[in-house]
Design an enzyme around this catalytic site. Structure first.
Site, PDB file in Angstrom:
ATOM      1  CE1 TYR A 100      -3.354  -2.764   0.291  1.00  0.00           C
ATOM      2  CE2 TYR A 100      -4.272  -1.535   2.134  1.00  0.00           C
ATOM      3  CZ  TYR A 100      -4.368  -2.559   1.213  1.00  0.00           C
ATOM      4  OH  TYR A 100      -5.468  -3.371   1.235  1.00  0.00           O
ATOM      5  CD  GLU A 111      -5.011  -4.954  11.363  1.00  0.00           C
ATOM      6  OE1 GLU A 111      -5.293  -3.798  11.041  1.00  0.00           O
ATOM      7  OE2 GLU A 111      -3.939  -5.281  11.848  1.00  0.00           O
ATOM      8  CD  GLU A 140       0.070  12.069  15.290  1.00  0.00           C
ATOM      9  OE1 GLU A 140       0.268  11.024  14.632  1.00  0.00           O
ATOM     10  OE2 GLU A 140       0.687  12.322  16.335  1.00  0.00           O
TER      11      GLU A 140
HETATM   12  C1  LIG Z   1       6.980  -1.040  11.258  1.00  0.00           C
HETATM   13  C2  LIG Z   1       6.133  -0.595  10.099  1.00  0.00           C
HETATM   14  C3  LIG Z   1       5.607  -1.545   9.245  1.00  0.00           C
HETATM   15  C4  LIG Z   1       4.835  -1.153   8.143  1.00  0.00           C
HETATM   16  N1  LIG Z   1       4.370  -2.116   7.288  1.00  0.00           N
HETATM   17  C5  LIG Z   1       3.675  -1.726   6.186  1.00  0.00           C
HETATM   18  C6  LIG Z   1       3.235  -2.706   5.217  1.00  0.00           C
HETATM   19  O1  LIG Z   1       3.439  -3.908   5.393  1.00  0.00           O
HETATM   20  N2  LIG Z   1       2.590  -2.288   4.123  1.00  0.00           N
HETATM   21  C7  LIG Z   1       2.317  -0.964   3.897  1.00  0.00           C
HETATM   22  O2  LIG Z   1       1.692  -0.660   2.901  1.00  0.00           O
HETATM   23  N3  LIG Z   1       2.725  -0.009   4.784  1.00  0.00           N
HETATM   24  C8  LIG Z   1       3.401  -0.370   5.907  1.00  0.00           C
HETATM   25  N4  LIG Z   1       3.840   0.587   6.804  1.00  0.00           N
HETATM   26  C9  LIG Z   1       3.645   2.000   6.474  1.00  0.00           C
HETATM   27  C10 LIG Z   1       2.623   2.726   7.298  1.00  0.00           C
HETATM   28  O3  LIG Z   1       1.333   2.367   6.942  1.00  0.00           O
HETATM   29  C11 LIG Z   1       2.878   4.231   7.115  1.00  0.00           C
HETATM   30  O4  LIG Z   1       4.110   4.516   7.715  1.00  0.00           O
HETATM   31  C12 LIG Z   1       1.794   5.086   7.698  1.00  0.00           C
HETATM   32  O5  LIG Z   1       0.625   5.003   6.940  1.00  0.00           O
HETATM   33  C13 LIG Z   1       2.235   6.547   7.830  1.00  0.00           C
HETATM   34  O6  LIG Z   1       2.682   7.028   6.600  1.00  0.00           O
HETATM   35  P1  LIG Z   1       4.075   7.776   6.466  1.00  0.00           P
HETATM   36  O7  LIG Z   1       5.101   6.902   7.062  1.00  0.00           O
HETATM   37  O8  LIG Z   1       4.247   8.214   5.083  1.00  0.00           O
HETATM   38  O9  LIG Z   1       3.958   9.042   7.396  1.00  0.00           O
HETATM   39  P2  LIG Z   1       3.202  10.402   7.028  1.00  0.00           P
HETATM   40  O10 LIG Z   1       1.851  10.095   6.523  1.00  0.00           O
HETATM   41  O11 LIG Z   1       4.066  11.277   6.222  1.00  0.00           O
HETATM   42  O12 LIG Z   1       3.050  11.024   8.458  1.00  0.00           O
HETATM   43  C14 LIG Z   1       4.068  11.771   9.120  1.00  0.00           C
HETATM   44  C15 LIG Z   1       3.460  12.451  10.323  1.00  0.00           C
HETATM   45  O13 LIG Z   1       2.423  13.336   9.888  1.00  0.00           O
HETATM   46  C16 LIG Z   1       1.224  13.032  10.545  1.00  0.00           C
HETATM   47  N5  LIG Z   1       0.088  13.266   9.683  1.00  0.00           N
HETATM   48  C17 LIG Z   1      -0.111  12.826   8.418  1.00  0.00           C
HETATM   49  N6  LIG Z   1      -1.311  13.199   7.959  1.00  0.00           N
HETATM   50  C18 LIG Z   1      -1.912  13.867   8.963  1.00  0.00           C
HETATM   51  C19 LIG Z   1      -3.179  14.490   9.129  1.00  0.00           C
HETATM   52  N7  LIG Z   1      -4.119  14.466   8.159  1.00  0.00           N
HETATM   53  N8  LIG Z   1      -3.438  15.082  10.301  1.00  0.00           N
HETATM   54  C20 LIG Z   1      -2.518  15.082  11.296  1.00  0.00           C
HETATM   55  N9  LIG Z   1      -1.326  14.534  11.210  1.00  0.00           N
HETATM   56  C21 LIG Z   1      -1.013  13.929  10.047  1.00  0.00           C
HETATM   57  C22 LIG Z   1       1.353  11.564  10.887  1.00  0.00           C
HETATM   58  O14 LIG Z   1       0.495  11.221  11.960  1.00  0.00           O
HETATM   59  C23 LIG Z   1       2.799  11.445  11.246  1.00  0.00           C
HETATM   60  O15 LIG Z   1       2.984  11.836  12.580  1.00  0.00           O
HETATM   61  C24 LIG Z   1       4.587   0.213   7.922  1.00  0.00           C
HETATM   62  C25 LIG Z   1       5.102   1.159   8.811  1.00  0.00           C
HETATM   63  C26 LIG Z   1       5.869   0.772   9.896  1.00  0.00           C
HETATM   64  C27 LIG Z   1       6.408   1.804  10.824  1.00  0.00           C
END
Ligand SMILES: Cc1cc2nc3c(=O)[nH]c(=O)nc-3n(C[C@H](O)[C@H](O)[C@H](O)COP(=O)(O)OP(=O)(O)OC[C@H]3O[C@@H](n4cnc5c(N)ncnc54)[C@H](O)[C@@H]3O)c2cc1C
Lengths: 415, 383
Positions: free
Chosen positions: A121, A237, A379
């Protein structure tokens, strides 16, 4: 209101406990073959995907039975099964949206871990805002051609198959041009690179797609319906497995109490220090509340009620609590909590583990930072709670377009 | 395993909510703030007669449990109800039931159950503690009865109830042995009652001075010197009951805040659209829902005599103490200036929750109790 376990549930718990006592491997599982063999044993015992209907290889088990198995697995220090994400997300997706042929082809092999799955994703520029994903799937005759990149994909390096969200219509509003595809991870054009995590282990990956061909029959549901499918199945889930998270915290804190009898603080066992006692009492109380709240969710599930957006409360609760628990443990243990090599056995969570391996205080501490990021960050959960549970007006968004229908925030179950 | 309320429990909540919202509007609450008794006797009688008391039917009660009391008290916290229901039913009634003293139960509970008799429990003296060591008020045999000397503080509705159960000590010790419970009618010579002026004007309390107060031997409740277990159980129930009331106050404050965030506009948008407010409200909801789980789990554990009943009571009080202060406090923050006015009702909930926070054990007291119970192995499933 009656919060006691029924005789039936107690008997079930005894059976599970007895089975685990008999079967939990004494030796650490190292190779994938060993892990698969253990998984298969769990499956044969009826403990994998047990809530699924029998026709799909499940046991029609009640939520309470699933929770009991989850709890007892932790208590017995059983190694976890494989394909957790696949069972939580891929199977419901297939059951609700897949073709008969897809169900027959994939579900059984996923349950038995003959085939391992990953969830494709997140992208470098599409995290919380998942619907802005860019990875393309262009229809070319009977095939989709995939180009793009995914990131943070847990277990991609071991995966045989992946559940992919990709853009199939670049002219549509962003939520309406996404499709859901089943991708053979051994296809030519896929490159997987593991990323080392802060825990020292390499469990998530970058995945690059260069002209990867996927047969059209691997489309799940309708073309361009991927966002809706992802939204509905992601909600399956959450909720019921909260008790096993409680069980894990309990195991750690119970061990901490033992260590506090030995560890000296200001010339006496830490357990006699009033400040330490306050912290321990506080965190234990917080864990008990997690248990009560989990029982509340479970009792709703038992009545056949779906948790809906309230599951965001549960997710927010346990993931934030885990951070507090782990911080507390390190507070009490001081440098010993951060020590991996050379830590005396009587102070260890599990003696003899290495850096980057599960079982050290440090490893649990570091992992607690992930729980509030994946599966929808804290968040995002608060946005969902505010807007969909409390009914507050939506925030002003720069990316809103008129045609956009689906919910804004990601309620996903990435793991 | 069923965490949902039964139909009867849902009906009970509806009954109490309807009664209080009709009979006890906030205008009445505010009138009672300036009333020296602090409550309306007639309203109290009708409330009692709704038929929700925990006493056996032989004494005119409905035989209901702690879960039902928590429901009633949660509803009272939402008003916040001014009156000696808690003092009479939970504190004094709880101690009477726990004492196992049938004679005294038969003497008082029928009148309590029809609303004719109000009661309270006098525990705190100087300082703050909830164990037997804090009890110094002296009890001495005196011809055909007992003589009491000492002081009690923060006695709930001590200025306006009919009979006060006094926790007293014979001799000098500090242990649980020697603790007795004595019923003292208001107006007994030698008993001086001084109302205390407290932050929460809807919860009256008084200082009681005992100088050579004589009561007949029949006023002793339970065995002489052996009342501590009953007092301890009553305090434990009171901790859960107070938690339920604070939960009601907190949920009400949250509801008011959510409603306000949907209508108040600044910078051209509803303040509920700002994440700083939205996320605060989401956190408040989490606190309130967790408080709900903690209160009703503890109430169930007390009713079921579960091995972790004491643990659960302390979990509940320490949890709801924190939830109450944070939710009611943040509610004021969400409201801005209007939340700081006397006229706006928010401070009623804020003050009720604060009033109950130190009583029957503050947060630190109960955290320590949690640890003691855990180290003693009295956890769920240990029996
Ligand atoms: C250990 C681990 C395993 C994972 N495994 C998978 C996997 O198997 N498959 C997969 O597809 N993904 C996976 N992920 C990814 C995970 O789903 C994303 O990291 C998550 O959706 C957050 O996206 P980002 O890392 O781009 O952070 P961002 O979306 O860039 O967020 C950065 C910060 O901004 C904040 N933020 C973002 N939007 C908003 C908003 N609208 N309002 C307020 N605050 C906001 C967030 O809360 C965060 O604090 C994994 C992540 C981790 C850490």
């Amino acid at each position: 209101m009656d919060l006691s376990y029924t005789a039936e549930d107690q008997a079930f718990r005894q059976r599970v406990r007895a089975w685990l006592a008999e079967n939990v491997p004494r030796q650490k599982l190292i190779t994938m073959e060993e892990k698969k063999a253990w998984h298969r044993k769990l499956y044969d015992a009826g403990f994998i995907g047990m809530g699924l209907p029998r026709e799909y290889g499940g046991r029609d088990a009640r939520p309470m039975e699933q929770a009991i198995v989850g709890e007892e697995m932790v208590r017995a220090k059983a190694p976890p099964p494989l394909n957790g994400l696949g069972i939580a997300i891929v199977i419901p997706t297939l059951i609700h949206h897949g073709t008969e042929q897809q169900k027959r082809r994939f579900i059984h092999k996923l349950l038995t871990a003959e085939e391992l799955w990953c969830q494709l994703y997140s992208e470098p520029n599409a995290g919380s805002d998942l619907a802005s994903l860019q990875c393309r799937a262009d229809l070319d005759g009977d095939e989709f051609v995939i180009n793009g990149q995914k990131i943070w994909t847990s277990g991609a390096h071991n995966a045989d198959w992946g559940l992919l969200l990709a853009r199939t219509d670049r002219t549509a509003p962003k939520h309406d041009g996404i499709s859901c595809l089943l991708v053979d991870m051994h296809s030519p054009g896929i490159e997987v690179r593991t990323l080392k995590q802060i825990s020292g282990s390499g469990e998530f990956c970058e995945v690059f797609f260069t002209t990867v061909r996927v047969p059209r029959e691997n489309l799940v549901g309708d073309l361009n319906a991927g966002w809706r499918i992802a939204q509905t199945t992601l909600s399956y889930e959450r909720g019921g497995n909260t008790l096993s998270r409680y069980a894990r915290m309990l195991q750690q804190v119970t061990r901490l109490l033992e260590v506090c009898q030995v560890l000296q603080r200001d010339g006496r066992p830490a357990i006699e220090d009033p400040l330490v006692r306050q912290k321990l009492g506080q965190i234990y109380a917080e864990m008990e509340v997690l248990r009560y709240a989990s029982l509340r969710i479970l009792s709703r599930l038992e009545r056949g009620l779906r948790p809906g957006p309230e599951s965001s409360l549960a997710k927010l609760h346990y993931s934030e609590l885990d951070k507090r628990v782990q911080e507390l443990i390190l507070d009490v243990l001081g440098p010993y909590g951060q020590q991996v090599g050379g830590l005396p056995d009587e102070l260890a969570l599990v003696p003899g583990v290495d850096y980057g391996e599960e079982g050290s205080w440090m490893y649990a501490f570091l992992w607690s930072r992930a729980g509030t990021i994946y599966a929808g960050s804290s968040e995002i959960q608060k946005n969902i709670i505010g807007e969909r549970v409390l009914g507050l007006p939506k925030e002003v968004r720069a990316d809103r377009v008129v045609a956009q229908t689906a919910g804004a925030a990601r309620g996903d179950g990435a793991d | 395993m069923d965490f949902e309320f039964t139909e009867d429990q849902v009906m009970l909540r509806g009954l109490v909510r309807e009664f209080l919202s009709e009979q006890c509007p906030v205008s009445h609450v505010r009138a009672m703030m300036d009333d020296s008794r602090g409550y309306d006797r007639d309203l109290y009688r009708r409330l009692i007669q709704l038929g929700m008391l925990p006493f056996p039917e032989a004494y005119g009660g409905a035989g209901l449990g702690m879960i039902e009391q928590a429901i009633v008290l949660e509803e009272m916290g939402r008003i916040p109800y001014p009156g000696p229901y808690f003092a009479t039913v939970i504190l004094a009634g709880g101690a009477l039931m726990a004492s196992g003293d049938r004679r005294t139960q038969a003497r008082y509970l029928p009148d309590v159950s029809n609303g004719d008799l109000t009661m309270s429990l006098a525990f705190l003296e100087g300082g703050i503690a909830w164990g037997p060591e804090t009890i110094r008020l002296s009890l001495r045999r005196d011809r055909d009865g007992y003589r009491l000397d000492g002081i009690k503080r923060f006695v709930p509705f001590g200025q306006s109830v009919d009979v006060i159960l006094v926790v007293a000590r014979a001799g000098e010790g500090r242990s649980a042995e020697g603790i007795s419970l004595v019923a003292v009618p208001a107006g007994t010579p030698g008993l001086a009652i001084e109302p205390e002026l407290m932050m929460d004007l809807t919860s009256k309390t008084a200082t009681l001075r005992f100088e050579g107060v004589s009561v007949p031997a029949e006023n002793l409740v339970g065995p002489e010197g052996g009342a501590w277990p009953a007092v301890e159980l009553a305090l434990r129930q009171a901790a859960v009951g107070a938690s339920a009331e604070m939960l009601g106050a907190a949920r009400k404050a949250l509801e008011m805040s959510v409603d306000y965030a949907k209508v108040r506009k600044q910078f051209g948008q509803y303040i509920g659209q700002f994440q700083a407010i939205k996320h605060k409200l989401a956190e408040m909801l989490e606190l309130v829902e967790n408080a709900h789980a903690a209160v009703y789990y503890a109430a169930w554990a007390l009713d079921a005599r579960a091995p972790d009943a004491a643990l659960a009571a302390s979990v509940a009080k320490s949890t709801v103490n924190v939830a109450g202060r944070r939710v009611c406090g943040e509610a004021i923050q969400v409201h801005g200036g209007i939340g700081f006015t006397w006229e706006y009702d928010l401070h009623l909930y804020f003050k009720r929750a604060k009033h109950l926070e130190p009583l029957y054990g503050d947060t630190e007291y109960h955290r320590e109790r949690v640890l003691q119970e855990v180290l003693a192995g009295r956890v769920a499933g240990s029996a």
